[in-house]
Structure formats: structure tokens, C-alpha cells
Enzyme design. Sequence first.
Site: not given
Length: 346
Positions: A94, A107, A114, A118, A121, A339
Site C-alpha cells: 500500500e 508515503c 516488514c 513493532c 504497527c 501511520c
Amino acid sequence: MEIKKKDIRALTKEQLRDFFVNHGDKAFRGNQVYEWLWQKSAYSFEDMTNVSKETRQMLEDNFVINHIKVDQMQRSSDGTIKNAVRLHDDLIVESVLIPTKTRTTACVSSQVGCSLDCKFCATARLKRMRNLNPDEIYDQVVAIDNESRLYHNRPLSNIVFMGMGEPLMNYNNVIKAIDKITSPEGLGMSPKRIVVSTSGVPKMIKKMADDDVKFKLAVSLHSAIDEVRTSIMPFNATFPLNDLREALQYWYAKTKNRITYEYVVWDGINDKRKDVDALVEFCKFAPSKVNIIEYNPIDDGDFQQAQSKAIDMYVKVLESNHITVTVRRSRGKDIDAACGQLANKS
């Protein structure tokens, strides 16, 4: 057995020129094709109208253009746009267009999933499938530039590597993509309008400094106390704050560029005076800016936005210590584009 064709955008201009010479054509034909691939973002060889039909067929026989496809575009009530981008192997990432009165920012993602873990997230909950190639990163920027022109009547002005993935875990491809984005033979954007955001990989921050990169650096920090940071960003146990600080000191000594810290304040996690004092201490070694970011929930109760009095305390203490601080309001929350929310829901 069918021969797998090579992705033509993996070739340098010199390799393209050599290809044409080796096939009995002129070297300048490689320049023409290179321009179609990058400056003009051609989707197919048929688009290359100043190249003969025979040459286009030869390219078709030998190569593919693994162009991205915007599978789904969602528009937020605040003007933010989120793209679900399908890659050539059907994986999805995305990317987001964030408009303000003075700029439009892309962005972009650098990995499918990933590499890091974290806890706050949504992307980190996806396993890392693979790194994005330079052309896949580049294509995200081109798509958002087109949307910026169409919906906001101006070209894209800024790029942040804050989408899915840890950019420094895909360093070589990110650097190659930025080289193309900033090259006159690509999009010609200024590197000063590009920010690469990292959760903090000390060795790679030092490498960026040694490579004399011209873009800006942001660090997703969220706590300057090791125990707290490790509890929300477990990889901090491998890359502790002392190592991160040393790498950032090295970065500043080499580049003299101010460091931006991205920082979310959560209720009951990092909302005490000791948390602010630790952040002030961490910032002291170099000119810095702290962006306090509004938290965006990801469907669980472990993390909650801090109360406004905690945010006010952060701002007051940072400013009294002459540290620039900005409180950022999130955009695109109604389409899960803010975010920490990118997770292939679309």
C-alpha cells in the site's frame, strides 16, 4: 520449456546499449528505450512509438516490464488517497498520497510486510514476504504523482519512506529507487524533498552517512528508555539505544543534517515526565526535531492515544529545552491510511 524473460528495468542504460549493439542495432536505441522505461513510465513495449515494430517485437521476445497495477484506490474525506498496489507476482503493498494546502506527499512502501516487530504497527503483524525492487518503489511514486496532478492540480512535492517495511532492511533497492527518482533521466525530484524513516538499524545509518546520501533521515523512536522501547519495539534488544545514538552521532558528524524523531505518546506506556526527560537527554547530541504523531488504533486495546495533558507536557518540556517539536494530526484514518495502519485490508 518456456524461458523466463528478464525484467528489462533491472538493466542499466549501459547494459541496454550493449544489448542493442549485440543484436546488430545502434547503441543509441538503448537510450531511447531507457527513456521510455523511466522518464515516460511505459507500461508496454507497444507504447514505445519511436521504436520500430521489429525492435519492439525483439524486446517483447526477450524482456518483460514488471509494472505495478493500482488494484484499488480509496479516497478519504480529508483528500488522502490510499492505493492497494498489486505487484507482478500478485503480492500487494500500500502507498498513500497525503495532501496539504502547500504540498502533496507520497508515503511509499519498501517491503511486502516488514522485517521488524513493532507491536503498535499493523504492517509488523504481516510476515515479510520480500523486498520491493527499485522499479516497484519508483512506480508507486509515479502513480501518486499522477493522482496528485489529477485530484490536486499540482505535481507531487515530497516523498516519505514511511509505508510498509523497514527501508534500511532493503537498503540497496531503496537507494537505487531514490537515484532514479532524483535523476534527470527519471523524475528529477530533489533529494532534499525525500525522507527515509527507519526504526533504527545502527549499521545501516552509518552506511548511509558513508555513502553521502542527500535525502533526510527520520527515526521512529517512541521511547528513549531501553526497557520501554524494547517492550513496544522488541528488536530494540538487538539494536539498543546506545548503539542507535552512536550511529546517529556518526550520521550528524558526517552530514551535519538535523535528525527528525517520530514519536507516538501512549496512555500508560510513555506518558510520564521521566519519558520526556529521557527524550530530551537523547536529543542533546545534535540538532533535532520531534514530530509527535497521533496514534491510530489497529483493532486492539493494548495501545491507546495518550491524554492531551501528556502531549502538552511533552511540548512544553521539549520547547523549554530548545528542541523543535510539532504535533502531527493523522490523515486518512477513515480509510486505514494513517501511520501504522497499512496492512493490506483492501
